[in-house]
Design a protein around this motif. Structure first.
Motif, mmCIF file in Angstrom:
data_model
loop_
_atom_site.group_PDB
_atom_site.id
_atom_site.type_symbol
_atom_site.label_atom_id
_atom_site.label_comp_id
_atom_site.label_asym_id
_atom_site.label_seq_id
_atom_site.Cartn_x
_atom_site.Cartn_y
_atom_site.Cartn_z
ATOM 1 N N ARG A 248 29.096 21.375 34.110
ATOM 2 C CA ARG A 248 28.075 21.878 33.194
ATOM 3 C C ARG A 248 28.561 21.608 31.773
ATOM 4 O O ARG A 248 29.693 21.931 31.422
ATOM 5 N N THR A 249 27.724 20.987 30.951
ATOM 6 C CA THR A 249 28.115 20.633 29.594
ATOM 7 C C THR A 249 27.966 21.834 28.668
ATOM 8 O O THR A 249 27.315 22.835 29.016
ATOM 9 N N PRO A 250 28.557 21.766 27.460
ATOM 10 C CA PRO A 250 28.387 22.874 26.506
ATOM 11 C C PRO A 250 26.932 23.144 26.157
ATOM 12 O O PRO A 250 26.582 24.258 25.744
ATOM 13 N N GLN A 251 26.072 22.142 26.313
ATOM 14 C CA GLN A 251 24.651 22.303 25.998
ATOM 15 C C GLN A 251 23.884 22.951 27.150
ATOM 16 O O GLN A 251 22.683 23.195 27.041
ATOM 17 N N GLY A 252 24.556 23.203 28.279
ATOM 18 C CA GLY A 252 23.902 23.852 29.404
ATOM 19 C C GLY A 252 23.292 22.913 30.413
ATOM 20 O O GLY A 252 22.703 23.360 31.402
ATOM 21 N N SER A 253 23.387 21.602 30.190
ATOM 22 C CA SER A 253 22.904 20.640 31.161
ATOM 23 C C SER A 253 24.071 20.221 32.058
ATOM 24 O O SER A 253 25.137 20.845 32.051
ATOM 25 N N TYR A 254 23.884 19.156 32.836
ATOM 26 C CA TYR A 254 24.907 18.742 33.780
ATOM 27 C C TYR A 254 25.285 17.281 33.553
ATOM 28 O O TYR A 254 24.478 16.491 33.052
ATOM 29 N N ALA A 255 26.507 16.933 33.925
ATOM 30 C CA ALA A 255 27.010 15.576 33.752
ATOM 31 C C ALA A 255 28.095 15.333 34.790
ATOM 32 O O ALA A 255 28.451 16.233 35.569
ATOM 33 N N VAL A 256 28.637 14.116 34.794
ATOM 34 C CA VAL A 256 29.725 13.764 35.712
ATOM 35 C C VAL A 256 30.958 13.416 34.895
ATOM 36 O O VAL A 256 30.903 12.573 33.990
ATOM 37 N N GLU A 257 32.071 14.076 35.213
ATOM 38 C CA GLU A 257 33.338 13.836 34.540
ATOM 39 C C GLU A 257 34.206 12.921 35.412
ATOM 40 O O GLU A 257 34.429 13.209 36.594
#
Length: 379
Positions: A248-257
């Motif tokens: 979960r990104t700081p903006q509240g959305s999602y991403a892949v690390e």
């Protein structure tokens, strides 16, 4: 160490009619954190002696109900959430019956930690369903000793039995991975965007992440034969024990690390028209998790297809920044494989040893039809 044969397979195929199936809504499974303790009459020390001892679960083999702070020799066993977890020893398994919708895809998330061997693993499957899938509990990606993993299945009936199994046999039958925080999430198969050929390019559909989680969920090797817990995407790795992390990104959305360097890649295949003009746009950044990489060793992400590639450098401050990047190419085939991977290894700047890396987000692939001249050249 050897993997045992199928002496317990028949047990896994048994679905107890007297057990009420849990409705598979998004979130923790009933007693998924094992805080509802067994009756002491069905325990021998920490070892479970009855198959129905753990409320909401059935157990087979050597299963232990571990209290946080319990000792194993000189090692103190910790629990990531609450006060209790389970340890699956020699050829042990746990299972729970679920009410699901046939044809729907579900992602299962659980936390796990090694206790003895370096190369511990877990198998997961549902009955009825396909063959067991292995999840390697090998590389440690966090400093707390526990990582969250995910796995996915497509329901073939309205009631299925989820099985999580330790397939290894150790000389010490109590040795095996610990497990905690089992949860489930419905995946609806994110469609492509308006002109975006990529499915789930914004990564908003993926496995369950517990509220307040600092580390996200590891997505293991999944190829085109597997059902992915990250809709639309494969994770290819060598060896196949490496992972990417869903965050979960700081903006509240999602991403892949991309936490495994060049040993794991995020991949999707799409239909393309040979000779068309294509542009892949994507975001490279950090997850705001103190993953600092700058000066002589910035983060580097390689985006590639069979027809072109680019490497994007990003000097991370670890506070959630990002840059936008693109790759233009003309596909030579009717199927194009889009690949993202990190070319370096990174750890958080807090000296904890927790692995981290660049994130990929908001990926889109837009193609324009080839010109008449280009079509003539392709004939």
């Amino acid at each position: 160490m050897v993997i045992k044969g199928a002496r317990r397979v028949a047990l896994f195929l048994v679905v107890c009619a007297a057990t009420r199936a849990a409705s598979a809504g998004d979130g923790p499974l009933p007693n998924g954190n094992f805080e509802d303790s067994p009756d002491r009459s069905q325990m021998d020390g920490s070892t479970v002696t009855g198959p129905d001892a753990i409320p909401q679960w059935k157990t087979y083999g050597h299963v232990e109900h571990i209290a946080s702070g319990q000792k194993q020799g000189d090692m103190i066993l910790t629990v990531p959430e609450g006060s209790y977890a389970l340890r699956l020893g020699d050829d042990a398994s746990i299972q729970q019956q679920l009410s699901v919708t046939p044809g729907t895809i579900y992602s299962v998330t659980f936390r796990s930690a090694r206790t003895c061997a370096q190369n511990e693993k877990l198998s997961a499957w549902v009955v009825p369903g396909g063959a067991p899938d292995e999840v390697h509990v090998q590389t440690l990606y966090t400093s707390i000793g526990w990582d969250s993993y995910c796995w996915a299945f497509q329901a073939q009936a309205s009631s299925v039995t989820l099985v999580i199994h330790n397939p290894f046999h150790e000389d010490d039958k109590s040795c095996g991975p610990m497990i905690d925080s089992v949860a489930i999430k419905t995946l609806y198969g994110a469609p492509q965007g308006n002109n975006n050929l990529l499915r789930n390019g914004d990564f908003e559909e993926g496995p369950y992440i517990a509220p307040g989680s600092q580390y996200g969920v590891l997505v293991p090797h999944r190829d085109e034969r597997d059902i992915s817990p990250l809709s639309g995407w494969m994770v290819l790795s060598y060896p196949n024990s490496k992972v990417v992390r869903y965050v979960r990104t700081p903006q509240g959305s999602y991403a892949v690390e991309l936490v495994a360097g060049g040993e794991a890649a995020l991949v999707q295949e799409v239909d393309t028209v040979p000779g068309s003009s294509c542009r892949l746009d994507f975001t490279v950044g950090d997850a705001g998790d103190n993953c600092v990489a700058k000066d002589q060793q910035p983060m580097r992400v390689q985006a590639s297809t069979a027809d072109n590639s680019t490497t994007v450098e990003y000097s991370s401050e670890g506070s959630g920044g990002s840059v936008r990047a693109s790759l233009e190419f003309k596909p030579s085939q009717s199927r194009t494989r889009v690949v993202f991977c990190s070319t370096g290894y990174h750890s958080k700047s807090d000296s904890s040893g927790t692995r981290c890396g660049p994130i990929i987000d908001d990926a889109s692939l837009v193609c324009a039809s080839p010109t008449p001249a280009a079509r003539r050249l392709l004939r």
